[in-house]
Write a protein that holds these residues in place. Structure first.
Motif, PDB file in Angstrom:
ATOM      1  N   ILE A 133       0.848  -1.193   0.000  1.00 43.82           N
ATOM      2  CA  ILE A 133       0.000   0.000   0.000  1.00 43.82           C
ATOM      3  C   ILE A 133       0.880   1.238   0.000  1.00 43.82           C
ATOM      4  CG2 ILE A 133      -1.780   1.266   1.270  1.00 43.82           C
ATOM      5  CD1 ILE A 133      -2.464  -1.464   2.622  1.00 43.82           C
ATOM      6  N   SER A 134       0.579   2.183  -0.873  1.00 48.37           N
ATOM      7  CA  SER A 134       1.275   3.474  -0.844  1.00 48.37           C
ATOM      8  C   SER A 134       0.279   4.569  -0.509  1.00 48.37           C
ATOM      9  CB  SER A 134       1.963   3.759  -2.182  1.00 48.37           C
ATOM     10  OG  SER A 134       1.006   3.963  -3.207  1.00 48.37           O
ATOM     11  N   GLY A 135       0.792   5.628   0.117  1.00 49.36           N
ATOM     12  CA  GLY A 135      -0.079   6.730   0.493  1.00 49.36           C
ATOM     13  C   GLY A 135       0.724   7.962   0.878  1.00 49.36           C
ATOM     14  N   PHE A 136       0.030   9.075   1.046  1.00 45.44           N
ATOM     15  CA  PHE A 136       0.658  10.315   1.490  1.00 45.44           C
ATOM     16  C   PHE A 136       0.643  10.379   3.014  1.00 45.44           C
ATOM     17  CE2 PHE A 136      -0.764  11.533  -2.822  1.00 45.44           C
ATOM     18  CZ  PHE A 136       0.436  11.979  -3.336  1.00 45.44           C
ATOM     19  N   ASN A 137       1.753  10.804   3.572  1.00 42.89           N
ATOM     20  CA  ASN A 137       1.900  10.896   5.020  1.00 42.89           C
ATOM     21  C   ASN A 137       1.366  12.244   5.502  1.00 42.89           C
ATOM     22  OD1 ASN A 137       2.711  10.727   7.681  1.00 42.89           O
ATOM     23  ND2 ASN A 137       4.886  11.080   7.237  1.00 42.89           N
ATOM     24  N   PRO A 138       0.300  12.254   6.326  1.00 45.21           N
ATOM     25  CA  PRO A 138      -0.234  13.538   6.793  1.00 45.21           C
ATOM     26  C   PRO A 138       0.718  14.276   7.722  1.00 45.21           C
ATOM     27  CG  PRO A 138      -1.346  11.718   7.892  1.00 45.21           C
ATOM     28  CD  PRO A 138      -0.487  11.110   6.820  1.00 45.21           C
TER      29      PRO A 138
END
Length: 256
Positions: A133-138
């Protein structure tokens, strides 16, 4: 381009990936995904959504395909894999325990029901199957810039995204008996909009890994589906109960 569901918000991310900042993110993710998927073996692998990121290009499984909610009108040859069109990502058209590897590039943060997407992923993965899973780090400079953009209505990233923290994602995976086995954080440059600015801060990539590793703008997480062992409690338990107690002398057994 013809769409088939309400998963339209991720399309804006596909367009954003063509910008200088988007290319920066895409190049970093390609390198990390190539590293993680190259040595994962099996028969069936699928990427869910966002064909602008070629998540399975380094993997060597015989059957690989893209699962998406739209049919590209043209230019699909660049994706270089078969296409499975679905109504939405909350209901995947695969049998339970049938897929060895699933990659979700930024899908959860743009899905209406990210929990249900993860539940479907867990359902179709084989025991010991893997999900990436890839995502943006808040909790990064980019995350702070996005929060400021909500106040000023001047967004740096697509405004539809609900960015998920690493700790939150790990909790979701744990609830589904998915064990985190690896991952990466990266893209430490400030939220610049030009290629010149991004190159100016390229030194922060190595510095970030060493000095502030948890502040990377993007993360990639790898997890394995664990299945707890089964124990026989029916006839085997009754047979054990009927057996003579251990440690009783043979003479006592005969007397009884």
């Amino acid at each position: 381009m013809e769409t088939f569901s309400s998963e339209k918000s991720i399309i804006s991310l596909g367009s954003w990936l063509e910008t200088p900042a988007g290319n920066y993110v895409r190049d970093w993710e390609h390198a990390r995904l190539d590293e993680l998927t190259a040595d994962i073996f099996g028969f069936n692998a699928t990427q869910i959504g966002l064909p602008q990121i070629q998540a399975l290009r380094a993997n060597r499984m015989p059957h690989k395909w893209l699962t998406d909610t739209l049919i590209p009108a043209s230019g699909y040859d660049n994706v270089a894999k078969p296409l499975v069109v679905v109504q939405d990502f909350e209901e995947l058209p695969f049998a339970s325990n049938s897929i060895d590897l699933i990659v979700l590039p930024h899908v959860l943060e743009f899905a209406k029901e990210p929990h249900q997407v993860l539940r479907e992923v867990e359902r179709v993965l084989i025991p010991e199957g893997q999900v990436i899973i890839s995502g943006f780090n808040p909790f990064s400079l980019w995350g702070a810039r996005q929060i400021a953009g909500r106040l000023s209505e001047s967004y740096f990233l697509p405004q539809e995204g609900e960015f998920i923290s690493l700790s939150r994602l790990k909790d979701w995976l744990k609830l589904l008996n998915m064990e985190v086995s690896g991952g990466h954080l990266g893209c430490y440059a400030p939220p610049c909009e030009t290629e010149k600015c991004l190159k100016r801060f390229s030194f922060m990539e190595k510095a970030g890994d060493q000095w502030w590793p948890y502040l990377g703008a993007v993360y990639v997480v790898q997890a394995i589906k664990r299945v707890k062992g089964m124990r026989l409690i029916g006839l085997a338990w009754k047979a054990q109960k009927a057996a003579a107690p251990q440690g009783v002398p043979a003479t006592n057994k005969i007397h009884r």
